[in-house]
Design an enzyme around this catalytic site. Structure first.
Site, PDB file in Angstrom:
ATOM      1  N   HIS A   1       0.844  -1.208   0.000  1.00  0.00           N
ATOM      2  CA  HIS A   1       0.000   0.000   0.000  1.00  0.00           C
ATOM      3  C   HIS A   1       0.885   1.266   0.000  1.00  0.00           C
ATOM      4  CE1 HIS A   1      -2.993   2.876   1.495  1.00  0.00           C
ATOM      5  NE2 HIS A   1      -3.922   1.961   1.566  1.00  0.00           N
TER       6      HIS A   1
ATOM      7  N   GLU B   1      -0.967   1.471  -5.303  1.00  0.00           N
ATOM      8  CA  GLU B   1      -0.728   0.238  -4.559  1.00  0.00           C
ATOM      9  C   GLU B   1      -0.766  -0.964  -5.499  1.00  0.00           C
ATOM     10  OE1 GLU B   1      -3.849   2.568  -1.861  1.00  0.00           O
ATOM     11  OE2 GLU B   1      -3.880   0.382  -1.593  1.00  0.00           O
TER      12      GLU B   1
HETATM   13  O1  TA6 Z   1      -6.157   1.652  -0.414  1.00  0.00           O
HETATM   14  C1  TA6 Z   1      -7.126   2.676  -0.322  1.00  0.00           C
HETATM   15  C2  TA6 Z   1      -7.844   2.516   1.016  1.00  0.00           C
HETATM   16  O2  TA6 Z   1      -8.535   1.300   1.082  1.00  0.00           O
HETATM   17  C3  TA6 Z   1      -8.765   3.717   1.220  1.00  0.00           C
HETATM   18  O3  TA6 Z   1     -10.120   3.364   1.038  1.00  0.00           O
HETATM   19  C4  TA6 Z   1      -8.436   4.168   2.652  1.00  0.00           C
HETATM   20  O4  TA6 Z   1      -9.208   3.445   3.579  1.00  0.00           O
HETATM   21  C5  TA6 Z   1      -6.954   3.826   2.697  1.00  0.00           C
HETATM   22  O5  TA6 Z   1      -6.873   2.536   2.096  1.00  0.00           O
HETATM   23  C6  TA6 Z   1      -6.300   3.938   4.060  1.00  0.00           C
HETATM   24  O6  TA6 Z   1      -6.692   2.891   4.868  1.00  0.00           O
HETATM   25  P1  TA6 Z   1      -6.083   2.846   6.369  1.00  0.00           P
HETATM   26  O7  TA6 Z   1      -6.692   1.624   6.986  1.00  0.00           O
HETATM   27  O8  TA6 Z   1      -4.585   2.752   6.254  1.00  0.00           O
HETATM   28  O9  TA6 Z   1      -6.498   4.156   7.012  1.00  0.00           O
END
Ligand code: TA6
Length: 300
Positions: free
Chosen positions: A171, A274
């Site tokens: 991510h 990601e």
């Molecule tokens: O990868 C995108 C996502 O799923 C967004 O929807 C947002 O939730 C982001 O990840 C961050 O997630 P986190 O759990 O690290 O706050």
């Protein structure tokens, strides 16, 4: 603080002025400085939180308000989302993006090759506190290669007697000069699920531009993407293998300010691209086999 003390880390792996360990907040961090780059990796989640090639601005973004607290996700770097991406598909109380990023990993290997590339190997330490969420025998390893490029490989081994299904993501938060002057190429024609529009399905036309909250899971694509960081006059190249999905996310102003750990106007200086296997791109790993998700970043 990991079980092993900083002193014993340094004794075992420290290389004078090249690799040393420190504490940031509650988290032990391994720091690397070579002729090619500087990097830092948190032992919690084996989460890289800095990669800065020599002569470049930082490529990986870490929030100014990131909380380095045991058991809490760190805002920025390369969080390892595993063994599921996003919300768990049936247990709503399970942590979003799995548990790998909020538990201790073990550094088990440090190598430097003749070209000065430093490679580190981390493995997820079996942890009774999460056994209830994931009752399978699936050792997880992360290998990081540091040079003027950054290569990260997430390896899931199925030592169980039955097939195992995972979704996952590296991510990665990238640092950009100004999201409003940034675009992403490489996904033209790909189909995506738009989280901002109840996961409705759309087809990408041309490059991705950023003018509001953007949260998309591009499906069935192994394409290389490029972040055109116009404000900092650079391109960040994102190659991948073993990944069928690419997630593109910027929370934009309202969500960024509401998150509490993005820093003031943090959304302006970051972009997540990601490399994942998410939504319909789940991975089934047969018994006795392994699955590798690899990304490789470089800047021009
Ligand atoms: O990868 C995108 C996502 O799923 C967004 O929807 C947002 O939730 C982001 O990840 C961050 O997630 P986190 O759990 O690290 O706050």
């Amino acid at each position: 603080m990991s079980e092993i003390s900083i002193e014993s880390f340094n004794k075992k792996y420290g290389i004078e002025k090249k690799i040393w360990f420190s504490e940031i907040g509650e988290i032990t961090v391994v720091n690397i400085k070579t002729s090619h780059c500087e990097a830092s990796i948190a032992m919690q989640g084996a989460q890289l939180i800095n990669w800065t090639p020599v002569g470049q601005k930082p490529v990986i973004w870490l929030s100014q308000d990131a909380r380095l607290v045991n058991g809490k996700s760190i805002r920025g770097g390369i969080p390892v989302c595993w063994p599921w991406f996003g919300a768990h598909d049936s247990q709503t109380h399970f942590p979003a993006h799995g548990y790998a990023r909020t538990v201790q990993w073990e550094l088990f290997e440090v190598n430097e090759n003749e070209k000065g590339t430093v490679e580190l190997g981390f493995k997820l330490v079996p942890n009774q506190s999460v056994a209830g969420m994931w009752p399978f025998s699936c050792p997880l390893e992360l290998r990081i290669r540091l040079d003027s490029f950054l290569e990260v490989t997430l390896i899931t081994q199925n030592n169980d007697s039955q097939p195992v299904k995972i979704s996952e993501a590296l991510h990665t938060y990238f640092a950009v000069g100004d999201i409003r002057k940034t675009r992403v190429s490489g996904l033209d024609g790909c189909f995506y699920l738009d989280k901002v529009k109840e996961f409705a399905r759309f087809q990408q036309a041309g490059d991705i531009l950023f003018t509001s909250e953007t949260d998309r899971v591009y499906l069935d694509t192994e394409n290389t993407c490029v972040i055109h960081d116009e404000a900092w006059q650079r391109k960040i190249h994102i190659e991948k293998q073993g990944s069928q999905s690419t997630v593109v996310w910027n929370p934009w102003q309202n969500k960024s300010n509401a998150m509490g750990d993005m820093g003031a106007e943090g959304y302006l200086s970051m972009l997540c691209v990601e490399s994942a296997n998410a939504a319909t791109n789940v991975v089934v790993i047969e018994p006795g086999t392994e699955h590798r998700l690899m990304v490789r970043y470089h800047v021009t």
